[in-house]
Scaffold this motif. Sequence first.
Motif, PDB file in Angstrom:
ATOM      1  N   PHE A  77       0.857  -1.187   0.000  1.00 57.79           N
ATOM      2  CA  PHE A  77       0.000   0.000   0.000  1.00 57.79           C
ATOM      3  C   PHE A  77       0.888   1.230   0.000  1.00 57.79           C
ATOM      4  CE2 PHE A  77      -2.098   3.552   2.097  1.00 57.79           C
ATOM      5  CZ  PHE A  77      -3.268   3.636   1.375  1.00 57.79           C
ATOM      6  N   GLN A 102      -4.240  -7.450   5.355  1.00 59.73           N
ATOM      7  CA  GLN A 102      -5.549  -7.085   5.878  1.00 59.73           C
ATOM      8  C   GLN A 102      -5.366  -6.199   7.107  1.00 59.73           C
ATOM      9  OE1 GLN A 102      -7.293 -11.459   5.683  1.00 59.73           O
ATOM     10  NE2 GLN A 102      -8.974 -10.000   5.880  1.00 59.73           N
ATOM     11  N   SER A 105     -13.506  -8.497  -5.010  1.00 61.27           N
ATOM     12  CA  SER A 105     -12.160  -8.552  -4.446  1.00 61.27           C
ATOM     13  C   SER A 105     -11.729  -9.988  -4.180  1.00 61.27           C
ATOM     14  CB  SER A 105     -12.091  -7.742  -3.148  1.00 61.27           C
ATOM     15  OG  SER A 105     -12.410  -6.389  -3.388  1.00 61.27           O
ATOM     16  N   ASP A 155      -7.945  -2.989   3.278  1.00 64.76           N
ATOM     17  CA  ASP A 155      -8.185  -4.006   2.245  1.00 64.76           C
ATOM     18  C   ASP A 155      -9.655  -4.032   1.885  1.00 64.76           C
ATOM     19  OD1 ASP A 155      -9.437  -6.726   3.703  1.00 64.76           O
ATOM     20  OD2 ASP A 155      -8.316  -5.414   5.047  1.00 64.76           O
ATOM     21  N   ARG A 156      -9.981  -4.681   0.797  1.00 62.76           N
ATOM     22  CA  ARG A 156     -11.367  -4.774   0.305  1.00 62.76           C
ATOM     23  C   ARG A 156     -11.818  -6.227   0.253  1.00 62.76           C
ATOM     24  NH1 ARG A 156     -13.127   0.730  -1.194  1.00 62.76           N
ATOM     25  NH2 ARG A 156     -11.183   1.909  -1.178  1.00 62.76           N
ATOM     26  N   SER A 157     -11.370  -7.015   1.206  1.00 59.37           N
ATOM     27  CA  SER A 157     -11.617  -8.457   1.143  1.00 59.37           C
ATOM     28  C   SER A 157     -13.093  -8.804   1.266  1.00 59.37           C
ATOM     29  CB  SER A 157     -10.832  -9.165   2.258  1.00 59.37           C
ATOM     30  OG  SER A 157     -11.180  -8.661   3.539  1.00 59.37           O
ATOM     31  N   PRO A 216      -6.755 -11.365   1.006  1.00 61.67           N
ATOM     32  CA  PRO A 216      -5.531 -10.966   0.315  1.00 61.67           C
ATOM     33  C   PRO A 216      -4.346 -11.062   1.259  1.00 61.67           C
ATOM     34  CG  PRO A 216      -6.782  -9.039   0.981  1.00 61.67           C
ATOM     35  CD  PRO A 216      -7.635 -10.232   1.314  1.00 61.67           C
TER      36      PRO A 216
END
Length: 419
Positions: A207, A241, A234, A227-229, A238
Amino acid sequence: MKRPENFLASFPVVPDSLPGTLPRILLGAALSAFMSVNASAEVPEELAENWYRTEILVFVREDAQSRSSEQWEPLPELSYPERYQYLIDPAMADRRLQESLGYESVFDEQGRQTLRVPAPIEEVLDHSRPDAITVPLPELDVLLPADEQASNRLLVDPNNPNLDPKDPLIDLDSPIVSLPYELLGRDNLEFRAHARSLRRRGERVVFHGSWWAQLNDQDETPALIMDRSGDMDSTDWPALQGSLKVYRSRYLHLVLDLWVNTLGEYLPEGWQIDAPPLAPTSLVARTLSGKDIDPWAPAKPPLPSDASFGRTADNSGDISPDTETTDEAITDAAEELADEAAIPSYPWRHAIVHRQTRRMRSGEIHYLDHPVIGVIVKVTPMSDEALPLVAPEIREFRERHALPVEVLPVDSEAEEEND
């Protein structure tokens, strides 16, 4: 790749006055226009205490020696905060709008995106549905190729007199103010040299972003989810997190609660933790009728027929019906199997946590060291004259996602008078 003992030693530095911080790095190139203005602006005390620009770079060390250098918590406690905020990523927002074939996109105050998307064809053709009769189909220019979309999309909404391109008071050529919690462009990133050096050394930058926002007390400032888990488009679980929070009390503080998912090569064979939670969703997609839908999901397989449920084979091999089985039970069983098949499995074995709170000074670069997850951060006070500016083309992005075009500083004294 093994990390050098004198990390980042290749950068020219000057001594830093605050113990525990990363020495200040002398940049060879000039900073962006915003940083130049910000450096020379006289920051009013009331704004210097509340308005800040933050830049954070998070990287992960990939070498096995770093991951096996400590005894990690075998069963780490992993969670997301109850009060949170998402950063607005213009590139991601546009990608989601295009991939979903959406014709409307709206952001809420927490940075969550809601899309209005076309209903499945079988629903549109069902003339008993109210929206199939009363709601006209939109002009879906998103169905066109990207280059044709640009030529067919209006720069300004003709139905909004405040954004009339013929109005001489509307300046479509000058930069406009960035939104709070909106990721700034690469030209606003001061740590680009850091990122290049880290990549050359074999580290992975997971990031790197910069934004501005008002910072208040710890309880009043939301945490930022990194994160966009939890989103439909998505990747489940990932590598990185967690969340972080930058807040201001008497001093600036950074609170980290990050974890990196690993294959657990440093653990005994067969060790496996329970799957960590997925992040709260930052994306919702609905049809015109308000029905939730997943535009990224593959078509669901047809439900099995009753021949697959509620029947047993007797000794002769013939299939005999189970009299206790109903059509409702058959449907429920089929849906349960479909749900179980849709549940993803945790593809990792363990998670290494970086949980730390650091008091910081504004305008200084801080390095929060960790054997695996490194964090570099700088928080700079701002004035209303030094808010970061973005290219005028961002106006088109704002209009596509129903976002305001300008954000002006809040006059606290005026608000008190109005109250």
